[in-house]
Design a protein around this motif. Structure first.
Motif, PDB file in Angstrom:
ATOM      1  N   UNK A  18       0.883  -1.189  -0.008  1.00 60.65           N
ATOM      2  CA  UNK A  18      -0.074  -0.087   0.030  1.00 60.65           C
ATOM      3  C   UNK A  18       0.878   1.330  -0.119  1.00 60.65           C
ATOM      4  N   UNK A  19       0.929   1.947  -1.030  1.00 62.99           N
ATOM      5  CA  UNK A  19       1.524   3.242  -1.116  1.00 62.99           C
ATOM      6  C   UNK A  19       1.015   4.233  -0.082  1.00 62.99           C
ATOM      7  N   UNK A  37     -10.779  -2.901  -1.961  1.00 62.52           N
ATOM      8  CA  UNK A  37      -9.843  -3.973  -2.818  1.00 62.52           C
ATOM      9  C   UNK A  37      -9.432  -5.050  -1.999  1.00 62.52           C
ATOM     10  N   UNK A  38      -9.071  -4.794  -0.640  1.00 62.92           N
ATOM     11  CA  UNK A  38      -8.892  -6.118   0.085  1.00 62.92           C
ATOM     12  C   UNK A  38      -9.974  -6.841   0.291  1.00 62.92           C
ATOM     13  N   UNK A  39     -11.205  -6.506   0.337  1.00 59.76           N
ATOM     14  CA  UNK A  39     -12.401  -7.324   0.693  1.00 59.76           C
ATOM     15  C   UNK A  39     -12.737  -7.944  -0.677  1.00 59.76           C
ATOM     16  N   UNK A  40     -12.793  -7.449  -1.817  1.00 56.37           N
ATOM     17  CA  UNK A  40     -13.307  -7.857  -2.779  1.00 56.37           C
ATOM     18  C   UNK A  40     -12.363  -8.776  -3.570  1.00 56.37           C
ATOM     19  N   UNK A  76       1.268  -7.368  -6.721  1.00 59.90           N
ATOM     20  CA  UNK A  76       1.027  -7.427  -5.329  1.00 59.90           C
ATOM     21  C   UNK A  76       0.628  -5.788  -4.616  1.00 59.90           C
ATOM     22  N   UNK A  77       0.869  -4.953  -5.606  1.00 59.78           N
ATOM     23  CA  UNK A  77       0.738  -3.485  -5.279  1.00 59.78           C
ATOM     24  C   UNK A  77      -0.717  -3.336  -5.530  1.00 59.78           C
ATOM     25  N   UNK A  78      -1.275  -2.522  -4.501  1.00 60.93           N
ATOM     26  CA  UNK A  78      -2.513  -1.596  -4.450  1.00 60.93           C
ATOM     27  C   UNK A  78      -2.496  -0.582  -5.467  1.00 60.93           C
ATOM     28  N   UNK A  79      -3.021  -0.444  -6.628  1.00 57.77           N
ATOM     29  CA  UNK A  79      -2.894   0.701  -7.682  1.00 57.77           C
ATOM     30  C   UNK A  79      -3.145   1.912  -7.091  1.00 57.77           C
TER      31      UNK A  79
END
Length: 262
Positions: A185-186, A251-254, A210-213
């Motif tokens: 997570x940036x 994002x994490x949940x879906x 593996x990066x959240x965009x």
């Protein structure tokens, strides 16, 4: 119960803010959340108005029984927070002494997993705020969790901490029955600075899977929420930081994060 650990082997990257922001959003959705402070500095404990130097009992008590956890002890240590759906397992500075004690005891790496097992039916989520140092406390956080969230400040020095964290995860995965899924997570992103922009590009190039965009921006309202002892969404649900964390939570949940090779 779903167990998430928030960890990075570098301080100042937003671990505590991320932990509490996600906990607050889950709590406001009606979920029962226990937050676990495993950092000897006790930032999460201080956030909710408790003094880590003055508390008589804390998560440290869980480690005093040769790797076992007496039935009911975890529940006895819980403290209330600013949100009725969030309970805190607090830290005290005594946690800093665990590394010296660990060589003489076996089974210390699973203490938090065993403790959360006692709370399994009472809470929907557990979020663990980990220390920035590889040792018995971080090992406990990673061993107990089903998913890892790695906040990374968008500046060049933070990339080295991320490399160390991924290396640590590789070692931990060797002892787990299955690999631990993770999401990078940036954080503390400031589009006005070249450092933030270039670091975000590096993250997207090196860790595309593996990066959240998205990113969590620099937002003074997050600091104001900490000063007030409230979760960010309690304090200002429309702030830029909360909007970002809401997108991260979705994002994490879906997304079913499949284990990634590291």
């Amino acid at each position: 119960m779903r167990v998430w650990a928030v960890a990075n082997q570098k301080g100042g990257v937003g671990k505590t803010t991320t932990s509490i922001a996600l906990a607050g959003l889950l709590a406001e959705a009606g979920k029962r959340v226990v937050v676990v402070d495993l950092d000897p500095h006790g930032s999460m404990t201080s956030y909710f108005g408790y003094d880590p130097d003055a508390l008589e009992h804390s998560v440290y008590d869980l480690f005093l029984h040769q790797g076992q956890v007496p039935q009911g002890l975890a529940a006895q240590l819980l403290l209330p927070t600013s949100h009725p759906n969030i309970a805190l397992l607090p830290a005290t500075t005594a946690l800093a002494t665990l590394e010296r004690q660990a060589p003489g005891q076996s089974g210390l790496g699973l203490v938090i997993a065993r403790s959360l097992a006692q709370l399994w039916q009472d809470y929907d989520y557990a979020i663990i705020d980990s220390p920035p140092i590889l040792g018995v406390l971080m090992v406990n956080a990673l061993a107990a969790s089903q998913q890892l969230i790695i906040p990374v400040q968008t500046e060049h020095l933070a990339l080295k901490g991320l490399e160390r964290m991924v290396h640590t995860l590789r070692m931990i995965n060797r002892s787990r029955q299955q690999e631990l899924p993770f999401c990078i997570v940036p954080t503390l992103f400031d589009r006005r600075t070249q450092a933030s922009m270039s670091t975000l590009r590096v993250l997207r190039d090196v860790y595309p899977d593996t990066l959240w965009q998205g990113f969590v921006p620099v937002d003074t309202r997050l600091r104001d929420a900490s000063r007030a002892g409230q979760t960010p969404s309690q304090f200002d649900e429309k702030s830029r930081g909360v909007i970002a964390y809401r997108a991260l939570l979705k994002h994490v949940l879906t997304r079913q994060l499949a284990p990634q090779a590291v």
